[in-house]
Design a protein around this motif. Sequence first.
Motif, short mmCIF file in Angstrom:
data_model
loop_
_atom_site.label_atom_id
_atom_site.label_comp_id
_atom_site.label_asym_id
_atom_site.label_seq_id
_atom_site.Cartn_x
_atom_site.Cartn_y
_atom_site.Cartn_z
N THR A 169 0.84 -1.19 0.00
CA THR A 169 0.00 0.00 0.00
C THR A 169 0.88 1.24 0.00
N PHE A 170 0.65 2.12 -0.96
CA PHE A 170 1.36 3.39 -1.03
C PHE A 170 0.73 4.35 -0.03
N VAL A 171 1.53 4.82 0.94
CA VAL A 171 0.99 5.71 1.97
C VAL A 171 1.52 7.14 1.85
N GLY A 172 2.41 7.38 0.88
CA GLY A 172 2.95 8.71 0.69
C GLY A 172 4.33 8.87 1.30
N ASN A 173 4.99 9.93 0.90
CA ASN A 173 6.33 10.21 1.41
C ASN A 173 6.21 11.03 2.70
N PRO A 174 6.69 10.51 3.83
CA PRO A 174 6.51 11.22 5.10
C PRO A 174 7.15 12.59 5.14
N VAL A 175 8.24 12.77 4.42
CA VAL A 175 8.90 14.08 4.40
C VAL A 175 7.96 15.14 3.85
N LEU A 176 7.17 14.77 2.85
CA LEU A 176 6.32 15.74 2.17
C LEU A 176 5.00 15.97 2.87
N SER A 177 4.66 15.12 3.83
CA SER A 177 3.38 15.29 4.53
C SER A 177 3.55 16.03 5.86
N GLY A 366 10.85 21.90 -7.70
CA GLY A 366 9.39 21.96 -7.67
C GLY A 366 8.75 20.86 -8.49
N ARG A 367 9.32 20.57 -9.66
CA ARG A 367 8.80 19.48 -10.50
C ARG A 367 8.94 18.14 -9.78
N ALA A 368 10.09 17.92 -9.17
CA ALA A 368 10.34 16.65 -8.49
C ALA A 368 9.37 16.45 -7.33
N ILE A 369 9.18 17.48 -6.53
CA ILE A 369 8.27 17.38 -5.38
C ILE A 369 6.85 17.13 -5.86
N ALA A 370 6.44 17.77 -6.95
CA ALA A 370 5.10 17.54 -7.50
C ALA A 370 4.92 16.07 -7.89
N ASN A 371 5.97 15.45 -8.42
CA ASN A 371 5.88 14.04 -8.80
C ASN A 371 5.85 13.11 -7.59
N LEU A 372 6.43 13.55 -6.47
CA LEU A 372 6.51 12.70 -5.28
C LEU A 372 5.32 12.84 -4.35
N GLN A 373 4.58 13.94 -4.46
CA GLN A 373 3.48 14.17 -3.54
C GLN A 373 2.29 13.26 -3.83
#
Length: 395
Positions: A169-177, A366-373
């Motif tokens: 299950t993909f739960v997201g990147n904790p750094v970005l949340s 900014g592009r990279a973070i958009a892809n990781l969020q």
Amino acid sequence: MQTQNAPENPIRIFLVAGEASGDVLAAELIEPLRAQFGDNAVFAGVGGPALAARGVPSSIDMSQLSVLGFFEGLMAWRRVSRLAKETAKQAAAFKADIVVLVDSWGFTMRVAHAVRALRPEALLVKYVGPQVWATRPGRVKNLAAAVDHLLSIHAFEAPYYVQTDLPVTFVGNPVLSRKARGDRAALRQRYNIADDTKVLLVLFGSRRAEFTRLHDAFVQAVEDVRARHPDLMVFCPLSGAIAIQVQAAASEDRRLQDMIFLDEADNADAFATADLALACSGTVTTELAAAGVPMVVGYKIGGLTWFLLKTFFLKTRYASLVNIAVDEMIVPEFIQEACTETALSAALDALLSDPDTYAQQKYGLGRAIANLQSGGPSTAHRAAEVIHHAFKKRA
């Protein structure tokens, strides 16, 4: 092993972290898990200061588990195996219903196998999978055989497990949340730094071996850059795992004495005030990218380990997740022999001297973070929801 007072019908959750970043992730899970399981949730575990601050002290010193490199891992094999068995015994004595194994592949997999033997009824959840997309894809089968569920922090990981029965299950990147926002003015006011003065962060990593290998190249690169930019201020946020080591080195290295050391608690403010960074490859590069801080990345491991990785195992062109996210060299990376003071200082100088280079990297971050969020609830809350659902499904 200390535990909280147990309610009448407790759900016993045992958290395992083997290094500083995993300790933080484990600590972030406690309140969301309590929200899911209610007052029945009781916690114990092995970790570091972050878990201890949430009421889960550890009888095992986490610093003994921080091992970097293949041959270093072989040398530490007996110690890590012994501590893994001790951790599993603690989980069994706690009568754990759920064991959450956070990051730290080598250690947590040993714990998983030992827990399976001692406490087979426990639900084993791996939080943060091995980077099979970068190196050693054979770990997919090993992980599937060891645990009951994988909580992935990258959306692109799940396809690697389709040929196994392991739920992912993909739960997201904790750094970005994480919602913490630093105060740009706080550190500048504390150290009387003008708003237009450039600030460089130097981040040596969170392992002792990382500091040992990067120390000379990093500090000399900073010296060279400051010779060309004498007004540059340099902050050095220190992970608790290496703080004593760095401060001891500073007593003998004048170059380190010219840096302002900061506690980990100042990280958010440091990222908010920084104009650029020189960073050890790792989680911190994603944190810097999320804060919009252009950076230069360096990394070194043992020579034989690097030879094996490069020759047989490495599957990606980049080390930094921000570069992997867009499959492009947004952030300059200098790995192993390329990680020299000359290369590092030239890349830093380009960011300081060339507005176009600086702006292009900020746009790329900014592009990279958009892809990781991933959007939605925080990673810790999603992870807790998945753990709760998996446990109820088994009950």
